[in-house]
Motif scaffolding. Structure first.
Motif, mmCIF file in Angstrom:
data_model
loop_
_atom_site.group_PDB
_atom_site.id
_atom_site.type_symbol
_atom_site.label_atom_id
_atom_site.label_comp_id
_atom_site.label_asym_id
_atom_site.label_seq_id
_atom_site.Cartn_x
_atom_site.Cartn_y
_atom_site.Cartn_z
ATOM 1 N N ASN A 1 0.807 -1.223 0.000
ATOM 2 C CA ASN A 1 0.000 0.000 0.000
ATOM 3 C C ASN A 1 0.841 1.274 0.000
ATOM 4 O O ASN A 1 0.288 2.370 0.068
ATOM 5 C CB ASN A 1 -0.922 0.019 1.231
ATOM 6 N N LYS A 2 2.161 1.154 -0.070
ATOM 7 C CA LYS A 2 3.006 2.345 0.018
ATOM 8 C C LYS A 2 3.155 3.027 -1.347
ATOM 9 O O LYS A 2 2.688 2.532 -2.366
ATOM 10 C CB LYS A 2 4.366 1.959 0.591
ATOM 11 N N ILE A 3 3.861 4.157 -1.352
ATOM 12 C CA ILE A 3 3.922 4.986 -2.551
ATOM 13 C C ILE A 3 4.667 4.278 -3.682
ATOM 14 O O ILE A 3 4.365 4.466 -4.859
ATOM 15 C CB ILE A 3 4.523 6.368 -2.234
ATOM 16 N N ILE A 4 5.663 3.459 -3.334
ATOM 17 C CA ILE A 4 6.199 2.451 -4.251
ATOM 18 C C ILE A 4 6.242 1.142 -3.472
ATOM 19 O O ILE A 4 6.246 1.143 -2.238
ATOM 20 C CB ILE A 4 7.587 2.798 -4.821
ATOM 21 N N THR A 5 6.269 0.031 -4.176
ATOM 22 C CA THR A 5 6.170 -1.254 -3.491
ATOM 23 C C THR A 5 7.106 -2.296 -4.085
ATOM 24 O O THR A 5 7.446 -2.240 -5.270
ATOM 25 C CB THR A 5 4.729 -1.786 -3.542
ATOM 26 N N THR A 6 7.525 -3.218 -3.220
ATOM 27 C CA THR A 6 8.206 -4.428 -3.673
ATOM 28 C C THR A 6 7.338 -5.632 -3.316
ATOM 29 O O THR A 6 7.852 -6.734 -3.154
ATOM 30 C CB THR A 6 9.592 -4.566 -3.017
ATOM 31 N N SER A 7 6.044 -5.409 -3.185
ATOM 32 C CA SER A 7 5.061 -6.374 -2.695
ATOM 33 C C SER A 7 5.138 -6.410 -1.181
ATOM 34 O O SER A 7 4.204 -6.043 -0.485
ATOM 35 C CB SER A 7 5.262 -7.762 -3.299
ATOM 36 N N ASP B 1 9.356 9.518 -8.429
ATOM 37 C CA ASP B 1 8.971 10.926 -8.574
ATOM 38 C C ASP B 1 7.610 11.058 -9.249
ATOM 39 O O ASP B 1 6.817 11.949 -8.904
ATOM 40 C CB ASP B 1 10.030 11.695 -9.359
ATOM 41 N N ASP B 2 7.326 10.173 -10.194
ATOM 42 C CA ASP B 2 6.009 10.192 -10.850
ATOM 43 C C ASP B 2 4.905 9.834 -9.857
ATOM 44 O O ASP B 2 3.807 10.399 -9.908
ATOM 45 C CB ASP B 2 5.978 9.196 -12.016
ATOM 46 N N ARG B 3 5.196 8.882 -8.974
ATOM 47 C CA ARG B 3 4.193 8.473 -7.988
ATOM 48 C C ARG B 3 3.920 9.590 -6.981
ATOM 49 O O ARG B 3 2.784 9.817 -6.582
ATOM 50 C CB ARG B 3 4.657 7.203 -7.261
ATOM 51 N N LEU C 1 -8.960 9.573 2.333
ATOM 52 C CA LEU C 1 -9.681 9.439 1.065
ATOM 53 C C LEU C 1 -8.895 8.552 0.101
ATOM 54 O O LEU C 1 -7.685 8.371 0.253
ATOM 55 C CB LEU C 1 -9.896 10.817 0.438
ATOM 56 N N PRO C 2 -9.554 7.996 -0.901
ATOM 57 C CA PRO C 2 -8.836 7.227 -1.929
ATOM 58 C C PRO C 2 -7.688 8.065 -2.504
ATOM 59 O O PRO C 2 -7.901 9.220 -2.882
ATOM 60 C CB PRO C 2 -9.912 6.951 -2.977
ATOM 61 N N SER C 3 -6.500 7.482 -2.554
ATOM 62 C CA SER C 3 -5.311 8.255 -2.897
ATOM 63 C C SER C 3 -4.365 7.539 -3.842
ATOM 64 O O SER C 3 -3.218 7.958 -4.003
ATOM 65 C CB SER C 3 -4.548 8.622 -1.610
ATOM 66 N N GLY C 4 -4.814 6.465 -4.465
ATOM 67 C CA GLY C 4 -3.935 5.678 -5.310
ATOM 68 C C GLY C 4 -3.336 6.461 -6.465
ATOM 69 O O GLY C 4 -3.952 7.375 -7.005
ATOM 70 N N SER C 5 -2.120 6.070 -6.851
ATOM 71 C CA SER C 5 -1.418 6.770 -7.927
ATOM 72 C C SER C 5 -2.092 6.593 -9.287
ATOM 73 O O SER C 5 -1.805 7.340 -10.223
ATOM 74 C CB SER C 5 0.033 6.261 -8.012
ATOM 75 N N ASN C 6 -2.956 5.595 -9.406
ATOM 76 C CA ASN C 6 -3.602 5.330 -10.697
ATOM 77 C C ASN C 6 -5.025 5.869 -10.776
ATOM 78 O O ASN C 6 -5.764 5.536 -11.702
ATOM 79 C CB ASN C 6 -3.600 3.825 -10.991
ATOM 80 N N LEU C 7 -5.443 6.710 -9.829
ATOM 81 C CA LEU C 7 -6.775 7.305 -9.907
ATOM 82 C C LEU C 7 -6.875 8.237 -11.108
ATOM 83 O O LEU C 7 -5.963 9.021 -11.385
ATOM 84 C CB LEU C 7 -7.082 8.095 -8.631
ATOM 85 N N GLU C 8 -7.990 8.153 -11.804
ATOM 86 C CA GLU C 8 -8.260 9.065 -12.917
ATOM 87 C C GLU C 8 -9.070 10.258 -12.407
ATOM 88 O O GLU C 8 -9.722 10.174 -11.359
ATOM 89 C CB GLU C 8 -9.048 8.334 -14.009
#
Length: 361
Positions: A179-185, A242-244, A339-346
Motif C-alpha cells: 500500500n506504500k507509494i512504491i512497493t516491492t510487494s 517521482d512520478d508516484r 480518502l482514496p489516494s492511489g497513484s492510478n486514480l483518474e
C-alpha cells in the motif's frame, strides 16, 4: 508498476539469483542511497517492521527499557518495542503536522527522568508522508542524548528544508509494503549515516552467522533480508518514484481545490519548508457523525475510505501503558478520514468521490 520492474525480475531468474542477496539487492540499495543523497547507507529488508525491530536492537533497546513512541501511528511503529521486551511510552501529536509533539515529548522525558527512568530511544513518525517537526525533535534528542528511530515508512519522497526524510534520525526506516507509494510487494529498508549500523543490520538480518567455514552463531539473528526477486521490483519502482509522488500530490490538490471552500472540511497544510509526498490525502470533518456519513456514503458506492489511525494509547494491546497526551490524536481519529489516494486514480474517479462528499455535507 512502471516499465522496468519485469526486466529486473527476469534478470534475477535468468541468472538464478533468487536468494536474499544478489545484484538486484545491491542495486536497489544503491538507488535508495542515491535518492536520499545524504551519505546514507541502506540495508534492504523483508519489511519496514523488520527495519524498526533491527533499529531498536542496534540502539541497545532490551528487556525492561522504555522507548518513547508517537501514539498517533500504525501499530508497526510500536510492536517492535514489545518484541524486545521493552515498554512503549506513548506521546501525543501536535496539530501542525499531526506528528510527535515536541512539547509533550520533552514533558515525557523530564517526567521519566524524575522517576529514575532514562528512555533508550524515540520513535518519531512522518505520518501520511508529512514530516515531523525535525528541528525541534532533533534538538530534544541531542539535549537528552536519546537517539531517534525515524519511522519513514509512509514518507519516501518527502523532505524538510530540501533534505529527504529517512536521513534525519540516528536510524531511519522505509516500507515498500503493497500500500506504500512504491512497493516491492513486501519489503523495507534500514537507513543510517553510520555504515556500521548497516553492516550490523545485514548481519542480524541474515541469521547472525559468524565468519566461519561452518555454521556458528554468537548472537540471535533473524531472517529479514530482502530477496533478489523483490529487489528487482524495487529497482524499477525507484525509477518511477517521482512520478508516484507527483500523482499523489495531484490527488491532494484536486481534493483541496474542490472541497476547501466548504468550512466543514479541513486539510493538513505543509508548514514552511516541509514537502509531503501526500501518500494519503486526509480530511478533518466537524464531528465523528459527519465523518461516518461520508465514509458510509462512499462505501455504498463501493469506494473505500478509512478513519485516521486509532492512537496506540487507546489500543487494547497497549492498555495500561503510560501516555503523555492532550486529546489531539483522539480528536483527529474521531474526525479524520483518509480518502482514496492511489497513484492510478483518474480525474473521473476523483470527480465521483468529490461529488459524493459534497452531497453528504
Amino acid at each position: 508498476m512502471g516499465e522496468n520492474e519485469q526486466k529486473y525480475v527476469q534478470e534475477a531468474f535468468d541468472t538464478n539469483w533468487v536468494a536474499p542477496l544478489g545484484p538486484n539487492v545491491n542495486n536497489f540499495e544503491k538507488a535508495i542511497e542515491d535518492y536520499v543523497d545524504e551519505n546514507v547507507h541502506v540495508a534492504a529488508l523483508s519489511s519496514g517492521t523488520a527495519g524498526l525491530h533491527l533499529a531498536l536492537e542496534l540502539l541497545g533497546v532490551g528487556l525492561g527499557d522504555e522507548v518513547l513512541c508517537q501514539s498517533f501511528t500504525f501499530s508497526a511503529s510500536a510492536n517492535p518495542i514489545k518484541y524486545l521486551g521493552a515498554t512503549p511510552i506513548f506521546v501525543d501529536s501536535e496539530s501542525d503536522t499531526w506528528n510527535l509533539s515536541p512539547e509533550l515529548l520533552e514533558k515525557a522525558i523530564k517526567d521519566r527522568l524524575a522517576q529514575g527512568k532514562m528512555p533508550k530511544a524515540i520513535v518519531a513518525v512522518h505520518l501520511y508522508g508529512m514530516p515531523y517537526k525535525v528541528a525541534e525533535i532533533t534538538e530534544i534528542s541531542k539535549k537528552y542524548q536519546i537517539p531517534i528511530v525515524e519511522d519513514s515508512a509512509e514518507a519516501l519522497g518527502s523532505s524538510c528544508n530540501g533534505i529527504k526524510c529517512g536521513s534525519f534520525g540516528d536510524i531511519g526506516v522505509f516500507s515498500f509494503n503493497g500500500n506504500k507509494i512504491i512497493t516491492t510487494s513486501g519489503g523495507g529498508a534500514l537507513i543510517s549515516k553510520k555504515e556500521e549500523y548497516k553492516k550490523k543490520a545485514v548481519f542480524l538480518a541474515t541469521q547472525a552467522r559468524d565468519e566461519a567455514p561452518h555454521y556458528q552463531h554468537s548472537h540471535v539473528g533473524y531472517n529479514y533480508r530482502m530477496s533478489n526477486v523483490l529487489a528487482g521490483i524495487g529497482r524499477g519502482q525507484m525509477e518511477v518514484l517521482d512520478d508516484r509522488v507527483a500523482a499523489r500530490r495531484f490527488n491532494h490538490e484536486f481534493y483541496k481545490d474542490q472541497l476547501m471552500e466548504n468550512s466543514n472540511i479541513e486539510f493538513l497544510e505543509e508548514p514552511s519548508g516541509f514537502y509531503s509526498n501526500r501518500w494519503l490525502t486526509c480530511i478533518l470533518t466537524p464531528s465523528y457523525e459527519v465523518r461516518e456519513k461520508i465514509r458510509l456514503a462512499l462505501l455504498d458506492e463501493d469506494i473505500e475510505s478509512r478513519p485516521l489511525w486509532k492512537p496506540m494509547h487507546l489500543q487494547p494491546i497497549f492498555k495500561g501503558c503510560v501516555n503523555y497526551t492532550d486529546g489531539t490524536s483522539e480528536d483527529l481519529f474521531n474526525r479524520g478520514l483518509c480518502l482514496p489516494s492511489g497513484s492510478n486514480l483518474e480525474e473521473e474517479d476523483l470527480h465521483r468521490i468529490v461529488s459524493l462528499i459534497k452531497n453528504v455535507i
